[in-house]
Scaffold this active site. Structure first.
Site, PDB file in Angstrom:
ATOM      1  N   GLU A 117     -12.232  17.201 -28.444  1.00 53.49           N
ATOM      2  CA  GLU A 117     -12.593  15.847 -28.924  1.00 53.49           C
ATOM      3  C   GLU A 117     -11.383  15.069 -29.405  1.00 53.49           C
ATOM      4  OE1 GLU A 117     -15.696  18.172 -31.068  1.00 53.49           O
ATOM      5  OE2 GLU A 117     -14.682  18.667 -29.215  1.00 53.49           O
ATOM      6  N   ARG A 155       5.420  37.560 -19.205  1.00 49.08           N
ATOM      7  CA  ARG A 155       5.718  38.212 -17.921  1.00 49.08           C
ATOM      8  C   ARG A 155       7.132  37.919 -17.436  1.00 49.08           C
ATOM      9  NH1 ARG A 155       1.811  40.087 -14.498  1.00 49.08           N
ATOM     10  NH2 ARG A 155       2.931  39.306 -12.689  1.00 49.08           N
ATOM     11  N   ASP A 170       2.329  39.979  -6.320  1.00 52.36           N
ATOM     12  CA  ASP A 170       1.040  39.405  -5.941  1.00 52.36           C
ATOM     13  C   ASP A 170       1.230  38.048  -5.274  1.00 52.36           C
ATOM     14  OD1 ASP A 170      -1.667  39.558  -5.588  1.00 52.36           O
ATOM     15  OD2 ASP A 170      -2.152  38.612  -7.499  1.00 52.36           O
TER      16      ASP A 170
END
Ligand code: ADE
Length: 223
Positions: A117, A155, A170
């Site tokens: 908000e 990471r 990946d």
């Protein structure tokens, strides 16, 4: 690397910080993550952190004073100029891996988890160094964004992953055993109800032992 998180929902973070690689990194003191309850920087007995928006409208807006006090206190605890204050908002600049790499060189990241908000605009203009969004969708608040950023920045730290180059893993298609997987049923993507047994095989090149060919295949099947 120290992450200081300012939030009104401190419990959201407990499971996230106590599992897997992140908890290991905390144990190894590669990273420190401290969760700070915004209401601790209020002075009234109700510990008020928000108020009605000037000009009217629905919802409540986070007040600038407790956030300012929290950021000032947390900054003073780390004696380094390699520190950044981030406000999370869907209106912010889009976060990406480049920023994760850049921020992993810092000593301190202070995250302000606003609620959707709103947060008094003086926080974005004068307290935060950057306003960051993690994507073009609206979350209830900045807590999930903070978790995503903590994970992606961590990471990038040397020694966070098991092997040196896996921070960027990946990025190509991967397979593991079994080499041949036969299935019957209607769960396969885009198939009708009646279905014969379907044989799903690992691409032959990956079984070939020819690393030149495997590298070429991976390049053609990467993000
Ligand atoms: N708060 C609400 N939505 C958000 C988003 N997409 N990114 C960062 N903070 C948010």
């Amino acid at each position: 690397m120290k992450f200081d998180i300012i939030t009104i929902f401190p419990n959201i973070f407990s499971g996230f910080l106590s599992e897997s690689l992140l908890s290991k990194a905390i144990r190894k003191k590669l990273i420190t993550v401290k969760i700070h309850y915004l209401r601790d920087w209020t002075e009234d007995k109700h510990q008020t952190v928000d108020g009605k928006p000037y000009g009217g409208g629905p919802g409540l807006v986070f007040k600038v004073e407790p956030i300012f006090k929290a950021v000032t206190a947390l900054k003073s605890k780390v004696k380094s100029n390699k520190s950044k204050v981030i406000l999370f908002s869907p209106r912010g600049k889009k976060f990406n891996n480049e920023l994760a790499k850049k921020w992993s060189k810092l000593d301190q990241l202070i995250f302000i988890c606003g609620r959707y908000e709103g947060v008094d605009e003086r926080v974005a203009k004068y307290v935060a160094d950057e306003v960051i969004s993690i994507g073009d969708y609206v979350l209830n608040g900045g807590e999930v964004a903070a978790m995503a950023v903590i994970e992606s920045v961590s990471r990038q730290l040397p020694n966070f992953m098991h092997d040196a180059d896996s921070a960027s893993k990946d990025d190509h298609a991967q397979y593991t055993k079994p080499e041949v997987f036969g299935i019957k049923g209607n769960v396969l993507r885009g198939k009708g109800k009646k279905q014969k047994t379907k044989i799903l095989r690992v691409p032959k090149v990956l079984l070939s032992g020819n690393h030149k060919k495997i590298d070429e295949w991976r390049k053609g099947n990467s993000n």
